[in-house]
Design a protein around this motif. Sequence first.
Motif, short mmCIF file in Angstrom:
data_model
loop_
_atom_site.label_atom_id
_atom_site.label_comp_id
_atom_site.label_asym_id
_atom_site.label_seq_id
_atom_site.Cartn_x
_atom_site.Cartn_y
_atom_site.Cartn_z
N VAL A 51 17.55 27.67 -83.45
CA VAL A 51 18.59 28.59 -84.43
C VAL A 51 17.36 29.50 -84.58
N PHE A 52 15.83 29.56 -84.54
CA PHE A 52 15.00 30.49 -84.63
C PHE A 52 14.89 31.00 -84.01
N PRO A 53 15.41 32.69 -84.36
CA PRO A 53 15.24 33.64 -83.02
C PRO A 53 13.55 33.71 -82.60
N ASP A 54 13.45 34.74 -81.27
CA ASP A 54 11.84 34.45 -81.35
C ASP A 54 11.70 36.05 -80.60
N SER A 55 9.88 36.36 -80.25
CA SER A 55 10.19 37.62 -79.60
C SER A 55 9.16 37.33 -78.51
N ILE A 56 8.69 36.37 -78.38
CA ILE A 56 7.50 36.17 -77.58
C ILE A 56 7.77 34.79 -76.80
N HIS A 57 9.20 33.73 -76.62
CA HIS A 57 9.35 32.42 -76.71
C HIS A 57 10.78 32.53 -76.16
N LEU A 58 11.14 32.04 -74.80
CA LEU A 58 12.34 31.65 -74.58
C LEU A 58 12.84 30.76 -74.71
N ASN A 59 14.46 30.85 -75.43
CA ASN A 59 15.57 30.22 -76.04
C ASN A 59 16.48 29.66 -74.86
N ILE A 60 16.34 28.97 -74.41
CA ILE A 60 17.01 28.60 -73.32
C ILE A 60 18.66 28.04 -73.51
N GLN A 61 18.24 27.10 -75.05
CA GLN A 61 19.77 26.35 -75.43
C GLN A 61 20.65 27.30 -76.07
N ASN A 62 19.75 28.52 -76.46
CA ASN A 62 21.87 29.22 -76.18
C ASN A 62 20.98 31.27 -76.10
N PRO A 63 21.89 31.77 -75.32
CA PRO A 63 21.44 32.90 -74.29
C PRO A 63 21.50 33.72 -75.23
N ALA A 64 22.69 34.46 -76.60
CA ALA A 64 22.14 35.39 -77.84
C ALA A 64 20.59 34.92 -78.07
N GLU A 394 14.82 0.51 -75.54
CA GLU A 394 14.23 1.12 -75.08
C GLU A 394 13.07 2.18 -76.11
N ASN A 395 11.64 1.64 -76.04
CA ASN A 395 11.18 2.92 -77.29
C ASN A 395 10.25 3.66 -76.25
N TYR A 396 9.82 4.57 -76.91
CA TYR A 396 9.30 5.61 -75.80
C TYR A 396 8.66 6.84 -76.58
N ILE A 397 7.42 7.50 -75.96
CA ILE A 397 6.39 8.59 -75.77
C ILE A 397 6.86 9.32 -74.79
N ASN A 398 7.34 10.19 -75.74
CA ASN A 398 7.16 12.06 -74.26
C ASN A 398 5.91 12.54 -74.77
N PHE A 399 5.22 13.05 -73.62
CA PHE A 399 4.60 14.38 -74.36
C PHE A 399 4.32 15.06 -73.56
N VAL A 400 4.89 15.96 -74.17
CA VAL A 400 4.65 17.76 -73.49
C VAL A 400 4.20 18.63 -73.98
N VAL A 401 3.81 19.48 -72.36
CA VAL A 401 2.95 20.40 -72.38
C VAL A 401 3.50 21.18 -71.43
N GLY A 402 3.32 22.83 -72.73
CA GLY A 402 4.09 23.78 -71.84
C GLY A 402 3.14 25.18 -72.20
N LEU A 403 3.26 26.12 -70.77
CA LEU A 403 2.59 27.41 -71.11
C LEU A 403 3.87 28.66 -70.59
N SER A 404 3.50 29.30 -72.00
CA SER A 404 4.85 30.76 -72.11
C SER A 404 3.24 31.70 -72.09
N PHE A 405 3.39 32.18 -71.06
CA PHE A 405 2.71 33.83 -70.88
C PHE A 405 3.53 34.83 -70.90
#
Length: 416
Positions: A51-64, A394-405
């Motif tokens: 729900v939060f707007p961001d000026s330097i991160h892309l939000n792919i879930q809501n195009p607005a 299923e018991n899971y652990i997901n490690f996610v890493v991302g770059l935002s240029f």
Amino acid sequence: MIKKIIVNICLLITLTAFAQEGTSSPYSFYGIGDVRFKGTVDTRAMGGVSVFPDSIHLNIQNPAHLASLKLTTFTAAGAYNTNNYKTETQEQNANRTTLDYFAVGIPTGKLGFSIGLFPYSSVGYKIQSLSGDTPPIFSRFNGIGGVNRVFAGAGYQLTKKINIGVSFQYNFGTIETTSLRFINGIEYGTRENNLSDLQGVNADFGITYQTKFKNNRSFFSSLAYTPESKLRLNNTRSIDIIQFLSSGAVGVIETAAIDVPQSTITTPSKLTIGTGYGKVKKWLVGAEISFINNSVLTNRFDDIEENFFENTIRYNIGGYFIPNYSSFSSYFKRLTYRAGLRYENTGLVLQNKSITDFAGTFGVGMPLNGTFSNLNFAVEIGKRGTVFNGLVEENYINFVVGLSFSDRWFVKRKYD
């Protein structure tokens, strides 16, 4: 230099997206597989709250939210997934390294654009069993593939408080499954091969609202809607007469093609409503609820009958905290600390039991000194399914890493 890095990453990720095996879950046999996309790294770390707007991160879930971008932004992420699968009598571990997404967002005043690619769903399982029949029957089931999405979206700042947006996606992919069976004491066995090529289009629509109070606090709300769409499937099936070779490989003695009908799968509509409150660049908390019409889903072939799909409600809650956004004395005070929870009924029903998924999430955003870019980490710890009714937990652990240029790319030089 950053632009050259981005081009190379795009080429590498595009090749990886088509080749990867994105899941190891036996539940991915049904429908079009596991629906993988849960958002960008920063939103996943907050339980999927977008729900939060961001000026330097892309939000792919809501195009607005694209209208909130102030800098040209490239983002990409990958994940390492470790899973433990268990039934009432057995237990097995599996690991996967996967691509999550890559995208580019470009602001142009009140209008923001984005293009990108992400794997929407994945099929990937390997199961074998030996029955207690007389004579015993050896069975092996394999599946691989999934659905990828290429998207293009735009967001527009309608007023200072309201953004609207739309995104169009082209879905494509291949799902291949095989089932092998040998009866003890009989030299030859059989293997059924099923292949489905999928393609279709769909759209997302969004609107966001934000306002600021006198106490420097802000209120956010958002609505995103995805209407139903169609996936067209080109299906083929063949039956092999096989035998095990001394090397352990499988030799094909004879192959016969089987006529199967072409089919269409309806992807469900989804409505997501969100709200949030807090102090921008300091702390924010938010929650979202999604209503997904999964009851319209079907399997790829009509002869899969042991399951059905039901409508889904997904709950997400999360937020972030930044000790001191502009601190010069401490790098750790400029970090963004995120956490959240999510719970959903996945829509899949087996043995009259709804398959649910619950996870706790946390993560951190690390600014790269001298730039507006970030390195973001997220961890998801969760459980899906149950050991009861002959099912799999299923018991899971997901490690996610991302770059935002993030940078200003399209600025006319004043001096040459």
